[in-house]
Design a protein around this motif. Structure first.
Motif, PDB file in Angstrom:
ATOM      1  N   ILE A 118      -6.060  -3.621   3.140  1.00 18.11           N
ATOM      2  CA  ILE A 118      -5.237  -4.740   2.683  1.00 18.11           C
ATOM      3  C   ILE A 118      -6.101  -5.994   2.544  1.00 18.11           C
ATOM      4  CG2 ILE A 118      -3.256  -6.228   3.234  1.00 18.11           C
ATOM      5  CD1 ILE A 118      -2.414  -3.351   2.674  1.00 18.11           C
ATOM      6  N   ASP A 119      -5.977  -6.641   1.401  1.00 18.42           N
ATOM      7  CA  ASP A 119      -6.627  -7.935   1.179  1.00 18.42           C
ATOM      8  C   ASP A 119      -5.741  -8.979   1.853  1.00 18.42           C
ATOM      9  OD1 ASP A 119      -7.510 -10.391   0.243  1.00 18.42           O
ATOM     10  OD2 ASP A 119      -7.768  -9.707  -1.819  1.00 18.42           O
ATOM     11  N   ASP A 120      -6.258  -9.612   2.883  1.00 22.81           N
ATOM     12  CA  ASP A 120      -5.461 -10.579   3.645  1.00 22.81           C
ATOM     13  C   ASP A 120      -4.954 -11.736   2.792  1.00 22.81           C
ATOM     14  OD1 ASP A 120      -5.738  -9.116   5.978  1.00 22.81           O
ATOM     15  OD2 ASP A 120      -7.512 -10.239   6.635  1.00 22.81           O
ATOM     16  N   SER A 121      -5.702 -12.100   1.744  1.00 17.19           N
ATOM     17  CA  SER A 121      -5.296 -13.249   0.924  1.00 17.19           C
ATOM     18  C   SER A 121      -4.113 -12.936   0.016  1.00 17.19           C
ATOM     19  CB  SER A 121      -6.472 -13.760   0.090  1.00 17.19           C
ATOM     20  OG  SER A 121      -6.834 -12.813  -0.888  1.00 17.19           O
ATOM     21  N   THR A 122      -3.903 -11.653  -0.314  1.00  9.52           N
ATOM     22  CA  THR A 122      -2.800 -11.289  -1.209  1.00  9.52           C
ATOM     23  C   THR A 122      -1.756 -10.392  -0.542  1.00  9.52           C
ATOM     24  OG1 THR A 122      -3.924  -9.310  -2.040  1.00  9.52           O
ATOM     25  CG2 THR A 122      -4.313 -11.390  -3.237  1.00  9.52           C
ATOM     26  N   GLY A 123      -2.133  -9.753   0.563  1.00 10.62           N
ATOM     27  CA  GLY A 123      -1.223  -8.809   1.212  1.00 10.62           C
ATOM     28  C   GLY A 123      -1.128  -7.488   0.467  1.00 10.62           C
ATOM     29  N   LYS A 124      -2.023  -7.259  -0.498  1.00 10.23           N
ATOM     30  CA  LYS A 124      -1.989  -6.033  -1.311  1.00 10.23           C
ATOM     31  C   LYS A 124      -3.247  -5.214  -1.063  1.00 10.23           C
ATOM     32  CE  LYS A 124       0.702  -8.182  -4.972  1.00 10.23           C
ATOM     33  NZ  LYS A 124       0.724  -8.561  -6.389  1.00 10.23           N
ATOM     34  N   ARG A 125      -3.142  -3.934  -1.406  1.00 10.71           N
ATOM     35  CA  ARG A 125      -4.285  -3.037  -1.265  1.00 10.71           C
ATOM     36  C   ARG A 125      -5.334  -3.348  -2.330  1.00 10.71           C
ATOM     37  NH1 ARG A 125      -3.580   0.364   2.655  1.00 10.71           N
ATOM     38  NH2 ARG A 125      -1.495   0.980   3.233  1.00 10.71           N
ATOM     39  N   ARG A 126      -6.557  -3.019  -2.011  1.00  8.88           N
ATOM     40  CA  ARG A 126      -7.657  -3.170  -2.962  1.00  8.88           C
ATOM     41  C   ARG A 126      -7.629  -1.964  -3.909  1.00  8.88           C
ATOM     42  NH1 ARG A 126     -10.271  -7.164  -0.091  1.00  8.88           N
ATOM     43  NH2 ARG A 126     -10.140  -6.992   2.153  1.00  8.88           N
ATOM     44  N   GLY A 127      -8.616  -1.867  -4.778  1.00  2.14           N
ATOM     45  CA  GLY A 127      -8.631  -0.749  -5.714  1.00  2.14           C
ATOM     46  C   GLY A 127      -9.827  -0.782  -6.631  1.00  2.14           C
TER      47      GLY A 127
END
Length: 145
Positions: A118-127
Motif C-alpha cells: 500500500i502506498d501510504d500517500s494514496t491508500g492504494k496498492r502499487r503496480g
C-alpha cells in the motif's frame, strides 16, 4: 518543468509523485498507457507482460514498488523493467537512481510482493504500467492554458 502537466512541480518536489500521476504524465506525453495495480491483476498476468515487454520494441514496463522489500533504503519507487530470465523467473530492474543502485535482477515473486504494498500517500496498492508508442498525433499534445 514537464511534470506540471498533472501535478504542480512544487508539489512533486515536496511530496513526490503517485502512480496515478505518473500514468497521467505518460498520457500527457502522448503515450499509450495500460496501468494495473496488483489488486487488478495476477502475478501470472504480470509475468506474461514482463515477458512480452522484454522482447518488444514497442512495449516498455514501469513498475512502482516498495524498496524495503528488497532491503534497500527508501520507500516508494518507480523503475523500468528491462528484461526477464525465464529459467530463473527473475526480472531486471533498471533502477533510475543509478547513483544509489545499479541495474539488478530480482525474483519476479519478490518484485510482485514489493508492488503488492500500500502506498501510504494514496491508500492504494502499487503496480505497473505498460507504455507504448503515442496514440495520437504530436500536434495534439499541446494545449493552451
Amino acid at each position: 518543468s514537464m511534470l506540471d502537466c498533472c501535478e504542480p512541480l512544487e508539489v512533486v518536489k515536496e511530496k513526490g509523485i503517485s502512480f496515478g500521476k505518473v500514468v497521467c504524465l505518460a498520457h500527457c506525453s502522448g503515450a499509450k498507457v495500460e496501468a494495473s495495480r496488483t489488486n487488478q491483476t495476477t502475478i501470472d498476468d504480470f509475468r506474461k507482460f514482463v515477458m512480452k515487454c522484454s522482447t518488444s520494441e514497442n512495449c516498455h514496463m514501469i513498475s512502482t514498488y516498495h524498496r524495503g522489500v528488497f532491503k534497500q533504503t527508501g520507500s516508494g519507487h518507480f523503475s523500468p523493467i528491462g528484461g526477464y530470465n525465464a529459467e530463473r523467473d527473475m526480472a531486471l530492474i533498471l533502477d533510475v537512481a543509478r547513483f544509489k543502485y545499479l541495474p539488478h535482477w530480482v525474483p519476479l515473486k519478490l518484485l510482485w510482493e514489493a508492488m503488492d504494498s500500500i502506498d501510504d500517500s494514496t491508500g492504494k496498492r502499487r503496480g505497473f504500467m505498460l507504455i507504448s508508442r503515442p496514440h495520437r498525433e504530436p500536434g495534439l499534445l499541446y494545449t493552451l492554458s
